[in-house]
Scaffold this motif. Structure first.
Motif, short mmCIF file in Angstrom:
data_model
loop_
_atom_site.label_atom_id
_atom_site.label_comp_id
_atom_site.label_asym_id
_atom_site.label_seq_id
_atom_site.Cartn_x
_atom_site.Cartn_y
_atom_site.Cartn_z
N SER A 34 0.83 -1.22 0.00
CA SER A 34 0.00 0.00 0.00
C SER A 34 0.86 1.25 0.00
CB SER A 34 -0.93 -0.01 1.22
OG SER A 34 -1.83 -1.10 1.16
N ARG A 35 1.96 1.20 0.75
CA ARG A 35 2.86 2.36 0.77
C ARG A 35 3.46 2.60 -0.61
NH1 ARG A 35 4.46 6.62 0.82
NH2 ARG A 35 6.10 7.59 2.06
N GLY A 36 3.83 1.51 -1.29
CA GLY A 36 4.39 1.66 -2.63
C GLY A 36 3.41 2.21 -3.63
N ARG A 37 2.12 1.88 -3.46
CA ARG A 37 1.10 2.41 -4.38
C ARG A 37 0.87 3.91 -4.20
NH1 ARG A 37 -2.58 -0.26 -7.33
NH2 ARG A 37 -4.16 1.32 -6.87
N ILE B 30 1.13 -0.28 -12.11
CA ILE B 30 0.26 -0.09 -13.29
C ILE B 30 -1.11 0.36 -12.80
CG2 ILE B 30 -0.81 -1.22 -15.27
CD1 ILE B 30 1.50 -3.20 -15.31
N ARG B 31 -1.47 1.61 -13.15
CA ARG B 31 -2.68 2.22 -12.60
C ARG B 31 -3.89 1.91 -13.48
NH1 ARG B 31 -0.77 3.51 -7.57
NH2 ARG B 31 1.30 4.45 -7.76
N THR B 32 -4.36 0.65 -13.39
CA THR B 32 -5.59 0.28 -14.08
C THR B 32 -6.48 -0.47 -13.11
OG1 THR B 32 -4.71 -1.84 -14.86
CG2 THR B 32 -4.37 0.07 -16.29
N TRP C 73 -7.70 -3.44 -13.52
CA TRP C 73 -7.44 -4.88 -13.51
C TRP C 73 -6.07 -5.25 -12.96
CZ3 TRP C 73 -3.04 -5.54 -16.23
CH2 TRP C 73 -2.75 -4.61 -17.24
N SER C 74 -5.15 -4.28 -12.88
CA SER C 74 -3.77 -4.61 -12.50
C SER C 74 -3.65 -5.23 -11.10
CB SER C 74 -2.88 -3.38 -12.63
OG SER C 74 -3.36 -2.33 -11.81
N PRO C 75 -4.41 -4.81 -10.06
CA PRO C 75 -4.27 -5.48 -8.77
C PRO C 75 -4.66 -6.95 -8.81
CG PRO C 75 -5.30 -3.33 -8.50
CD PRO C 75 -5.26 -3.61 -9.96
N ALA C 76 -5.73 -7.26 -9.52
CA ALA C 76 -6.17 -8.66 -9.60
C ALA C 76 -5.15 -9.50 -10.36
CB ALA C 76 -7.53 -8.74 -10.26
N VAL C 77 -4.63 -8.97 -11.48
CA VAL C 77 -3.64 -9.72 -12.26
C VAL C 77 -2.34 -9.87 -11.49
CG1 VAL C 77 -2.24 -9.68 -14.36
CG2 VAL C 77 -4.66 -9.04 -14.46
N GLY C 78 -1.91 -8.77 -10.87
CA GLY C 78 -0.68 -8.85 -10.06
C GLY C 78 -0.83 -9.81 -8.91
N GLY C 79 -2.00 -9.80 -8.27
CA GLY C 79 -2.25 -10.74 -7.18
C GLY C 79 -2.22 -12.18 -7.65
N ALA C 80 -2.76 -12.40 -8.84
CA ALA C 80 -2.74 -13.76 -9.40
C ALA C 80 -1.31 -14.22 -9.65
CB ALA C 80 -3.54 -13.80 -10.69
N LEU C 81 -0.44 -13.31 -10.11
CA LEU C 81 0.97 -13.66 -10.31
C LEU C 81 1.65 -14.00 -8.99
CD1 LEU C 81 2.03 -10.99 -12.99
CD2 LEU C 81 1.67 -13.44 -13.32
N VAL C 82 1.33 -13.25 -7.93
CA VAL C 82 1.87 -13.57 -6.61
C VAL C 82 1.39 -14.94 -6.17
CG1 VAL C 82 1.93 -12.90 -4.18
CG2 VAL C 82 2.07 -11.13 -5.95
N GLY C 83 0.11 -15.23 -6.37
CA GLY C 83 -0.43 -16.54 -6.01
C GLY C 83 0.23 -17.67 -6.79
N LEU C 84 0.50 -17.41 -8.05
CA LEU C 84 1.17 -18.42 -8.87
C LEU C 84 2.59 -18.65 -8.38
CD1 LEU C 84 0.80 -20.23 -11.34
CD2 LEU C 84 1.70 -18.35 -12.75
N SER C 85 3.27 -17.58 -7.95
CA SER C 85 4.63 -17.74 -7.42
C SER C 85 4.61 -18.51 -6.10
CB SER C 85 5.29 -16.37 -7.23
OG SER C 85 4.69 -15.67 -6.15
N SER D 166 -5.48 -2.94 -2.54
CA SER D 166 -5.29 -1.78 -3.42
C SER D 166 -6.40 -0.75 -3.25
CB SER D 166 -5.22 -2.22 -4.88
OG SER D 166 -6.47 -2.74 -5.30
N HIS D 167 -7.49 -1.14 -2.58
CA HIS D 167 -8.58 -0.20 -2.30
C HIS D 167 -8.68 -0.02 -0.79
CE1 HIS D 167 -9.49 -1.83 -6.29
NE2 HIS D 167 -10.09 -0.66 -6.53
N ASP D 168 -7.56 0.42 -0.21
CA ASP D 168 -7.45 0.54 1.25
C ASP D 168 -8.31 1.71 1.73
OD1 ASP D 168 -6.76 0.52 3.85
OD2 ASP D 168 -4.62 0.88 3.57
N HIS D 169 -9.39 1.38 2.44
CA HIS D 169 -10.29 2.43 2.93
C HIS D 169 -10.47 2.40 4.43
CE1 HIS D 169 -11.26 3.55 -1.13
NE2 HIS D 169 -11.71 2.34 -1.41
N GLY D 170 -9.62 1.68 5.16
CA GLY D 170 -9.76 1.68 6.60
C GLY D 170 -9.25 0.39 7.22
N THR D 171 -9.41 0.30 8.54
CA THR D 171 -8.90 -0.85 9.29
C THR D 171 -9.56 -2.14 8.85
OG1 THR D 171 -8.53 0.61 11.18
CG2 THR D 171 -8.54 -1.76 11.61
N ALA D 172 -10.86 -2.12 8.61
CA ALA D 172 -11.57 -3.34 8.22
C ALA D 172 -11.03 -3.88 6.90
CB ALA D 172 -13.07 -3.06 8.09
#
Length: 711
Positions: A47-50, A117-119, A121-133, A177-183
């Motif tokens: 989140s800090r990097g974003r 990548i500010r789109t 779909w990029s968080p979902a695709v990037g997350g999928a790559l992390v899951g694949l790794s 990527s849609h950080d809106h609070g503690t929850a």
């Protein structure tokens, strides 16, 4: 479809049995702790990097990938060690290291896609790559797991484990990527933890090991558990170091934001609230009062004699004085006052009081603290303080009116000698407001060429010759009508507009009169304030050169008050102007100071006898005596004397009898625009004067008895 649910339930039971019966539950808990803490660190760093761009974003995502690789790999190997194989096991070192690198590199690639990548779909695709790794790391690590026995894989559980890792990690990164609070943060951490754990234990359910004892080697459970704890400790250290960088940066951000907020709302020099903070507080106070809250008062403070400290000791001493005075204000504040610095040496106060008596007590106490002497580098200094105050809602109901009324009261306090705490008074301050409005309209008139220069003739008393004209500024206001100079010239002096106004008059006169005869002088009045011009002689020289006006045709008039204010500076400027060839006249002589020292200090080319004596010259013996003395003084100093305000032939006859050389007044002609002079008006005064002189002898006979008594 009837058999679908029992089959899924059987799979779930298999996974649960794998966890509870085939693993050391304590090591599983250690792995879970590592997984949760790592997931928290990874998503915070992500989140800090974003929130940043460029190299800084890459740096934060690298730290996030480092934490991800360490936590994923450690969770996997601690859980593997917790697995009861029932046969001797070892680990292939090369594949073990490769699995760690896969976890880190794959996580970095996925987080870069998701974070930079500010789109949509990029968080979902990037997350999928992390899951694949994560899945690739897991099964590479399983290849590094060497046991004495045969291994079989249940492909159903293997495929499910990979799908769980990819989909749940994709969801976790998307939520993060849609950080809106503690929850939201908690949900994303939970999802990433679930992705890692579900992959491992579903994958371990797919793993079937049949022990075959080939030799007498064995595994040391205690050593394996120690290694698991060592891995956990190392991973916690890595995750902790990475997380510490995030926490330190976050703390610095909070501190920086706090400092920026303080700088935005407080004056850098004094530490008091600044104008922006004051405006916000005043607006909030008014809203509170309008909704039934308490009354309050607005007070404005202007420091008197503060400029002297800057002039004598410099601006650093002035700054130190402001710090001392601000601290005194804070010390005298019981916590109820809101004090702000709203200008150079101006302060404003919001005071929760019910009436003027309460406010007066507060301001008297505050003023007593401000005016106490203080020392700066051994220099004893003191300032005065003027206060203007206005009650809300008694004196004003709108914020603009409140501020305006307070300023009007302050203006009155600054002009008063005895009363330095003034409250808004409608009749008195309405007059001040009208003056201020007139000053604004005067500036508009100057900018839009609504002013005009008139000329009044000056003549010799002894004959009919015209010696020159005096330039007089006139203002015909489009709504107010004619406004006399006695009203608008002081306003121009107070507002500083007189410098611009005086330059305009001088340039206009020189432009219009540059073609007049060589024996005609045009007199232009100078205000005392004009001598504050940084280069008045240079301004005069520049206008003469620009307009072609001959210096000997220009005469500048000034009153003695202009000299008294700064004698050395003014006399130096007058000498420089006189060296240009311009003549200098002393105006309104006989009133004010009329110091003989002034006549001794500077060789004036003319003395102008004030018009106030002309109204009494026919009836007052003292007035006649003063006129006779001034004329005698002029003769002894060889300075010509011009009498102003001549309106009757009797006045002219007396001046002629006393030996006055020049005169000016309505008897010879009223002020007129320059066009009248060009159209032949310049000959009219001579005719009028001849007529006056023809009748002078008869007038002398008529006033002879009076002359005898007054003489």
């Amino acid at each position: 479809m009837r058999h679908e649910f029992p089959r899924q339930r059987k799979k779930m039971i298999s996974v649960v049995n794998c966890i509870t019966t085939q693993h050391n539950i304590w090591l599983v808990l250690v792995a879970a702790l590592v997984c949760v803490s790592g997931s928290w660190a990874v998503l915070r760093l992500f989140s800090r990097g974003r929130s940043v761009n460029g190299a800084e974003a890459i740096g934060w995502q690298f730290l996030a990938a480092t934490a991800a690789g360490a936590s994923i790999w450690s969770t996997h190997f601690i859980a593997i060690i917790a697995y009861h194989a029932g046969t001797p096991v070892t680990f292939d070192p090369l594949l073990t290291i490769i699995s760690l690198l896969i976890a880190m590199a794959g996580s970095f690639c996925g987080l870069m896609v998701a974070g930079t990548i500010r789109t949509s779909w990029s968080p979902a695709v990037g997350g999928a790559l992390v899951g694949l790794s994560i899945a690739t790391m897991h099964y590479t690590g399983m290849l590094a797991y060497v046991a004495q026995g045969t291994v079989e894989w249940d492909m159903r559980f293997l495929i499910v484990s990979i799908l769980l890792a990819v989909t749940i990690t994709s969801a976790a990164i998307h939520v993060a990527s849609h950080d809106h609070g503690t929850a939201t943060k908690t949900i994303s951490v939970g999802l990433l933890t679930l992705a890692i754990v579900s992959l491992h234990f579903t994958g371990m359910t797919a793993f079937k090991l049949t022990p075959i004892f080939i030799d007498d080697s064995y595994s040391n459970p205690a050593a394996m558990q120690a290694m698991a704890l060592a891995i956990a400790l190392l991973s916690v250290i890595i995750i902790g170091a990475v997380a510490a960088s995030y926490l330190i940066d976050n703390q610095n951000r909070v501190r920086s934001i706090s400092e920026l907020e303080h700088m935005a709302l407080n004056d850098a020099l004094t530490g008091l609230a600044n104008r922006a903070s004051f405006n916000d507080r005043l607006d909030a106070q008014i809203r509170l009062a309008n909704y039934g809250g308490p009354k309050f008062a607005l007070a404005a403070i202007d420091l008197d004699r503060f400029k002297e400290i800057n002039d004598i000791k410099g601006h650093s001493a002035g700054d130190e004085a402001l710090k001392i005075l601000a601290q005194r204000m804070r010390d005298s504040n019981d916590g109820t006052l809101f004090i702000a610095r709203t200008g150079g040496d101006e302060f404003s106060i919001i005071a929760p009081v019910d009436n003027r008596n309460q406010l007066r007590e507060v301001l008297l106490q505050l003023r007593a603290e401000i005016i106490r002497p203080f020392a700066i580098d051994g220099f004893q200094a003191s300032v005065g303080a003027s206060f203007g105050a206005c009650m809300f809602p008694d004196d004003a109901q709108e914020i603009e009116t409140l501020i305006s009324n307070t300023d009007l009261a302050l203006y009155r306090a600054k002009t008063e000698i005895a009363e330095k705490i003034c409250f808004f008074d409608k009749p008195m301050d309405d007059a001040v407001r009208d003056k201020r409005q007139l000053a604004v309209e005067l500036r508009h008139a100057l900018e839009n060429n609504q002013l005009e220069v008139y000329y009044q003739v000056q003549t010799l008393v002894s004959d009919s010759s015209v010696t020159g004209y005096e330039a007089l500024l006139r203002w015909q206001h489009p709504q107010r009508g004619f406004i006399p100079p006695v009203e608008f010239i002081p306003l121009a002096e107070e507002s500083g507009l007189i410098l611009q106004l005086g330059e305009w008059v001088l340039r206009t006169v020189c432009s219009q009169c540059s073609s007049l005869g060589t024996n005609i002088r045009i007199a232009v009045n100078l205000s005392p304030v004009q001598f504050l011009h940084p280069d008045l002689p240079g301004l005069v020289a520049g206008i003469l050169s620009e307009t072609g006006m001959k210096a000997e045709n220009l005469e500048l008039e000034l009153t003695e008050s202009a000299i008294i204010q700064d004698k050395d500076r003014t006399l130096l400027q007058l000498r420089q102007i006189r060296e240009l060839g311009v003549t200098i006249a002393l105006d309104d002589f006989g009133t004010g100071y009329s110091s003989l020292d002034t006549l001794r200090a500077f060789p004036f080319d003319k003395i102008k006898l004030d018009r106030s004596f002309m109204g009494e010259i026919e009836t007052s013996k003292p007035a006649r005596a003063i006129i006779r003395a001034v004329l005698a003084l002029g003769r002894s100093l060889e300075i010509p004397v011009l009498a102003e305000g001549i309106e009757t032939r009797d006045q002219l006859a007396i001046l002629h009898a006393e030996g006055c050389e020049s005169a000016q007044g309505y008897l010879f002609g009223r002020p007129a625009p320059f066009a009248n002079i060009l159209s032949g008006h310049k000959d009219a005064p001579e005719g009028a004067l001849r007529s006056a002189l023809n009748e002078m002898d008869r007038a002398m006979t008529a006033v002879a008895p009076s002359l005898g008594r007054l003489g």
